[in-house]
Design a protein around this motif. Sequence first.
Motif, PDB file in Angstrom:
ATOM      1  N   ARG A 356       0.935  -1.244  -0.035  1.00 58.36           N
ATOM      2  CA  ARG A 356      -0.268  -0.136   0.001  1.00 58.36           C
ATOM      3  C   ARG A 356       0.877   1.648  -0.158  1.00 58.36           C
ATOM      4  NH1 ARG A 356      -5.226  -1.277   1.086  1.00 58.36           N
ATOM      5  NH2 ARG A 356      -5.470  -2.854   2.046  1.00 58.36           N
ATOM      6  N   LEU A 357       1.847   1.669   0.780  1.00 65.59           N
ATOM      7  CA  LEU A 357       3.138   2.121   0.624  1.00 65.59           C
ATOM      8  C   LEU A 357       4.008   1.972   0.752  1.00 65.59           C
ATOM      9  CD1 LEU A 357       3.159   5.184   0.444  1.00 65.59           C
ATOM     10  CD2 LEU A 357       3.193   5.601   3.650  1.00 65.59           C
ATOM     11  N   PRO A 358       4.529   1.782  -0.330  1.00 56.71           N
ATOM     12  CA  PRO A 358       6.382   1.022   0.069  1.00 56.71           C
ATOM     13  C   PRO A 358       7.200   1.981  -0.598  1.00 56.71           C
ATOM     14  CG  PRO A 358       5.152   1.054  -2.116  1.00 56.71           C
ATOM     15  CD  PRO A 358       4.850   1.318  -1.887  1.00 56.71           C
ATOM     16  N   ASP A 359       7.328   2.458   1.116  1.00 56.15           N
ATOM     17  CA  ASP A 359       8.635   3.957   1.420  1.00 56.15           C
ATOM     18  C   ASP A 359       9.748   3.124   1.412  1.00 56.15           C
ATOM     19  OD1 ASP A 359       8.543   6.427   1.133  1.00 56.15           O
ATOM     20  OD2 ASP A 359       8.809   6.672   3.264  1.00 56.15           O
ATOM     21  N   THR A 360      10.717   4.326   1.435  1.00 58.43           N
ATOM     22  CA  THR A 360      11.627   3.900   1.753  1.00 58.43           C
ATOM     23  C   THR A 360      12.915   5.168   1.450  1.00 58.43           C
ATOM     24  OG1 THR A 360      13.285   3.178  -1.020  1.00 58.43           O
ATOM     25  CG2 THR A 360      12.145   1.728  -0.047  1.00 58.43           C
ATOM     26  N   ASN A 361      13.708   4.790   2.171  1.00 60.41           N
ATOM     27  CA  ASN A 361      14.966   6.287   2.338  1.00 60.41           C
ATOM     28  C   ASN A 361      15.271   6.299   0.862  1.00 60.41           C
ATOM     29  OD1 ASN A 361      14.862   5.463   5.629  1.00 60.41           O
ATOM     30  ND2 ASN A 361      16.754   4.382   5.393  1.00 60.41           N
ATOM     31  N   ARG A 362      15.581   8.054   1.028  1.00 61.41           N
ATOM     32  CA  ARG A 362      15.739   8.684  -0.398  1.00 61.41           C
ATOM     33  C   ARG A 362      17.363   9.050  -0.677  1.00 61.41           C
ATOM     34  NH1 ARG A 362       9.690   9.914  -1.281  1.00 61.41           N
ATOM     35  NH2 ARG A 362       9.597   8.252   0.382  1.00 61.41           N
ATOM     36  N   LEU A 363      17.429   9.231  -1.388  1.00 61.57           N
ATOM     37  CA  LEU A 363      18.231  10.899  -1.854  1.00 61.57           C
ATOM     38  C   LEU A 363      17.940  11.361  -3.126  1.00 61.57           C
ATOM     39  CD1 LEU A 363      21.373  11.899  -1.046  1.00 61.57           C
ATOM     40  CD2 LEU A 363      21.707  10.648  -3.413  1.00 61.57           C
ATOM     41  N   TRP A 364      17.653  13.258  -2.765  1.00 58.55           N
ATOM     42  CA  TRP A 364      17.346  14.052  -3.711  1.00 58.55           C
ATOM     43  C   TRP A 364      18.470  14.664  -4.147  1.00 58.55           C
ATOM     44  CZ3 TRP A 364      11.999  16.579  -3.829  1.00 58.55           C
ATOM     45  CH2 TRP A 364      10.912  15.857  -3.021  1.00 58.55           C
ATOM     46  N   LEU A 365      18.430  15.506  -5.343  1.00 53.54           N
ATOM     47  CA  LEU A 365      18.943  15.948  -6.378  1.00 53.54           C
ATOM     48  C   LEU A 365      17.994  17.090  -6.697  1.00 53.54           C
ATOM     49  CD1 LEU A 365      22.216  13.665  -7.478  1.00 53.54           C
ATOM     50  CD2 LEU A 365      22.088  14.974  -5.533  1.00 53.54           C
ATOM     51  N   SER A 366      18.099  18.630  -6.175  1.00 51.87           N
ATOM     52  CA  SER A 366      17.296  19.153  -7.552  1.00 51.87           C
ATOM     53  C   SER A 366      18.389  20.291  -7.902  1.00 51.87           C
ATOM     54  CB  SER A 366      16.906  20.131  -6.526  1.00 51.87           C
ATOM     55  OG  SER A 366      16.172  18.874  -5.755  1.00 51.87           O
ATOM     56  N   GLY A 367      18.083  20.837  -8.478  1.00 48.83           N
ATOM     57  CA  GLY A 367      17.904  22.378  -9.112  1.00 48.83           C
ATOM     58  C   GLY A 367      17.013  22.776 -10.273  1.00 48.83           C
ATOM     59  N   GLY A 368      17.243  24.125 -10.428  1.00 47.71           N
ATOM     60  CA  GLY A 368      16.016  25.058 -10.475  1.00 47.71           C
ATOM     61  C   GLY A 368      16.586  26.780 -11.175  1.00 47.71           C
ATOM     62  N   LEU A 369      15.615  27.372 -10.710  1.00 45.08           N
ATOM     63  CA  LEU A 369      16.001  29.136 -11.326  1.00 45.08           C
ATOM     64  C   LEU A 369      14.893  29.594 -11.194  1.00 45.08           C
ATOM     65  CD1 LEU A 369      14.780  29.879 -14.683  1.00 45.08           C
ATOM     66  CD2 LEU A 369      16.236  28.282 -15.411  1.00 45.08           C
ATOM     67  N   THR A 370      15.077  31.122 -11.029  1.00 44.62           N
ATOM     68  CA  THR A 370      13.499  31.899 -11.307  1.00 44.62           C
ATOM     69  C   THR A 370      13.903  33.345 -12.819  1.00 44.62           C
ATOM     70  OG1 THR A 370      13.484  32.356  -8.891  1.00 44.62           O
ATOM     71  CG2 THR A 370      13.284  33.773 -10.345  1.00 44.62           C
ATOM     72  N   TYR A 371      12.602  33.129 -13.390  1.00 40.52           N
ATOM     73  CA  TYR A 371      13.296  34.532 -14.196  1.00 40.52           C
ATOM     74  C   TYR A 371      12.092  35.401 -14.145  1.00 40.52           C
ATOM     75  CZ  TYR A 371      14.877  36.843 -18.255  1.00 40.52           C
ATOM     76  OH  TYR A 371      15.267  37.050 -19.159  1.00 40.52           O
ATOM     77  N   ASN A 372      13.340  36.752 -14.133  1.00 40.65           N
ATOM     78  CA  ASN A 372      11.640  37.881 -13.309  1.00 40.65           C
ATOM     79  C   ASN A 372      11.454  38.297 -14.877  1.00 40.65           C
ATOM     80  OD1 ASN A 372      12.001  38.568 -10.724  1.00 40.65           O
ATOM     81  ND2 ASN A 372      13.970  37.235 -11.150  1.00 40.65           N
ATOM     82  N   PHE A 373      10.538  38.818 -15.617  1.00 39.85           N
ATOM     83  CA  PHE A 373      10.122  39.618 -16.449  1.00 39.85           C
ATOM     84  C   PHE A 373       9.951  40.433 -16.571  1.00 39.85           C
ATOM     85  CE2 PHE A 373       8.460  34.729 -16.906  1.00 39.85           C
ATOM     86  CZ  PHE A 373       8.934  34.234 -18.652  1.00 39.85           C
ATOM     87  N   THR A 374       8.700  40.953 -15.648  1.00 38.95           N
ATOM     88  CA  THR A 374       9.274  42.336 -14.724  1.00 38.95           C
ATOM     89  C   THR A 374       9.935  42.375 -13.461  1.00 38.95           C
ATOM     90  OG1 THR A 374       7.321  41.986 -14.648  1.00 38.95           O
ATOM     91  CG2 THR A 374       7.185  42.990 -16.328  1.00 38.95           C
ATOM     92  N   PRO A 375       9.775  43.715 -12.700  1.00 36.91           N
ATOM     93  CA  PRO A 375      10.643  43.474 -11.536  1.00 36.91           C
ATOM     94  C   PRO A 375       9.233  43.082 -10.661  1.00 36.91           C
ATOM     95  CG  PRO A 375      11.040  45.937 -12.521  1.00 36.91           C
ATOM     96  CD  PRO A 375      10.116  45.079 -13.632  1.00 36.91           C
ATOM     97  N   GLN A 376       7.989  43.053 -11.275  1.00 34.91           N
ATOM     98  CA  GLN A 376       7.049  42.331 -10.944  1.00 34.91           C
ATOM     99  C   GLN A 376       5.972  40.788 -10.732  1.00 34.91           C
ATOM    100  OE1 GLN A 376       3.864  45.936 -11.833  1.00 34.91           O
ATOM    101  NE2 GLN A 376       4.236  46.481  -9.511  1.00 34.91           N
ATOM    102  N   PHE A 377       6.889  40.525 -12.032  1.00 38.70           N
ATOM    103  CA  PHE A 377       6.690  38.830 -12.450  1.00 38.70           C
ATOM    104  C   PHE A 377       7.618  38.252 -12.665  1.00 38.70           C
ATOM    105  CE2 PHE A 377       4.836  36.949 -16.554  1.00 38.70           C
ATOM    106  CZ  PHE A 377       4.070  35.888 -15.761  1.00 38.70           C
ATOM    107  N   ALA A 378       7.290  37.314 -12.177  1.00 32.67           N
ATOM    108  CA  ALA A 378       8.447  36.093 -12.134  1.00 32.67           C
ATOM    109  C   ALA A 378       7.191  34.290 -12.202  1.00 32.67           C
ATOM    110  CB  ALA A 378       9.405  36.364 -11.247  1.00 32.67           C
ATOM    111  N   MET A 379       8.378  34.334 -13.087  1.00 32.20           N
ATOM    112  CA  MET A 379       8.746  31.927 -13.064  1.00 32.20           C
ATOM    113  C   MET A 379       9.789  31.624 -12.599  1.00 32.20           C
ATOM    114  SD  MET A 379       8.682  30.039 -16.389  1.00 32.20           S
ATOM    115  CE  MET A 379      10.358  30.412 -16.427  1.00 32.20           C
ATOM    116  N   ASP A 380       9.282  30.423 -12.010  1.00 30.98           N
ATOM    117  CA  ASP A 380      10.672  29.277 -11.040  1.00 30.98           C
ATOM    118  C   ASP A 380      10.323  28.500 -11.632  1.00 30.98           C
ATOM    119  OD1 ASP A 380      10.987  31.888  -8.910  1.00 30.98           O
ATOM    120  OD2 ASP A 380       8.925  30.925  -7.970  1.00 30.98           O
ATOM    121  N   PHE A 381      11.381  27.859 -11.738  1.00 34.72           N
ATOM    122  CA  PHE A 381      11.427  25.930 -12.758  1.00 34.72           C
ATOM    123  C   PHE A 381      12.601  25.277 -12.016  1.00 34.72           C
ATOM    124  CE2 PHE A 381      13.091  22.963 -15.291  1.00 34.72           C
ATOM    125  CZ  PHE A 381      12.496  22.004 -15.438  1.00 34.72           C
ATOM    126  N   ALA A 382      11.869  24.326 -11.386  1.00 31.33           N
ATOM    127  CA  ALA A 382      12.942  23.441 -10.070  1.00 31.33           C
ATOM    128  C   ALA A 382      12.914  22.090 -11.407  1.00 31.33           C
ATOM    129  CB  ALA A 382      12.442  23.488  -9.050  1.00 31.33           C
TER     130      ALA A 382
END
Length: 439
Positions: A356-382
């Motif tokens: 039902r829940l085969p949960d195990t220990n885990r290792l995370w690796l992540s990368g991401g960015l933020t791009y500000n189109f304007t001083p008010q409007f931004a997009m995040d990606f990861a």
Amino acid sequence: MMMRDWAVRAAGVLVLPVVAGAAGEAQAGGFGLREQSAYYQGTSFAGNAAGGEGLGSMFWNPAAISFAPGLSVEGNVTYIAPHAAVDVYSATAPLTGASLGNLGVSDIVDNGTLPTTYISYAWDKWAVGLAVTSPFGLVTDAPCNWSGRYYGCYNKIFDMNVQASAAYRVNEWLTLGGGLNVNYIDAKLTNAQFAGLATPANNLYAQLDGDDLGIGFNLGVLFTLAPGTTLGVGYRSYIDQRLAGTLNLSVAGLTTVNQMNVNAGLTLPDQVTASFRSQIAPQWTVLGTVEWTNWSTVQELVVTTRGIPVSTLDLKWNDGWYFSGGVEYQWDPRLALRAGIAYELSPVPDETRSPRLPDTNRLWLSGGLTYNFTPQFAMDFAYSHIFGETSPMGLYPTDPANALRGSLVAEVNDGYVDIVSVGLRYKFNAPTAAALITK
């Protein structure tokens, strides 16, 4: 001007408090979901309770809503693609001990989509925020003719949480926060049901459905230790849920032979998250998080009808721990880059791990960015890739809860998860006056 108008319209859509879809294998230990923010996913959630441009910090620490002056909105959509195989070494039928073969499941977890929405408004010494999230979720899917069918077939947990919070700046270095959580949970658990001494491929099909609405609270504190350096600690309370629904027994999931009204008590765990965020140079920021989740509240799930137990899941979970570290690099005024690594200790012990829940220990690796189109409007990606550990599964009828489930000796392996998250943030005419906390 066209970009500004489009951004305003997009932000208006994002504030709709709608959460749909369901995640696959839970990504925060147990059946918890950590993927509440594209901004913080880029650092493997290092620094998530210490504030920052991402409004999702309020999920872990309500005091962190003080980071965004004026009115701000954020919407995130995260796609989670997990994989885990269950190889069966031996399985026997209840009572008779007859062999059920070694038919396993090549991929027992389903993909899913997780949206979140945040709104905040900060002025003078005060800030308020609203978050619509999914702190918990699960979808595991095994055909009901596999060798471990008496321990689980299709299982799904859907959860939606509305969090209202407020923060107050006590002085230049201390901000306090708190609020209310309203949590809705809906669960479906299925398995083959042993019906007699003979053991056909699927004697009966049992399906448990239940839902409930529960109330909890959140508390937080944010310390500004120096310009650009913050330490945040947030607490999310446990929530007692009393699921009410039906238990349906059918032949092949088609012809109902019995249906009864049932209840099941479940305590969703409380959680403490401690994070730091420090700008060590004009372009570099380092981040870290330690998180404790009180999964030991989940010891068993007892299904009752008129107060009489009809089914028990023996879980005996431990506390969960999560450790992460990350960095952020401001490439230029528009672009910020992030990376992070984390390790998570599963609360599920080897002796009660189930399909039902085969949960195990885990290792995370992540990368991401933020791009500000304007001083008010931004997009995040990861993007994150999670490596799951190979772990055993051994369930036996010597446990009274498994008396009518037979035995299952198996292994969870080839576990991994790919996660892609996109977020949009918009600030509505942010004031130039000092915010509650500044970077």
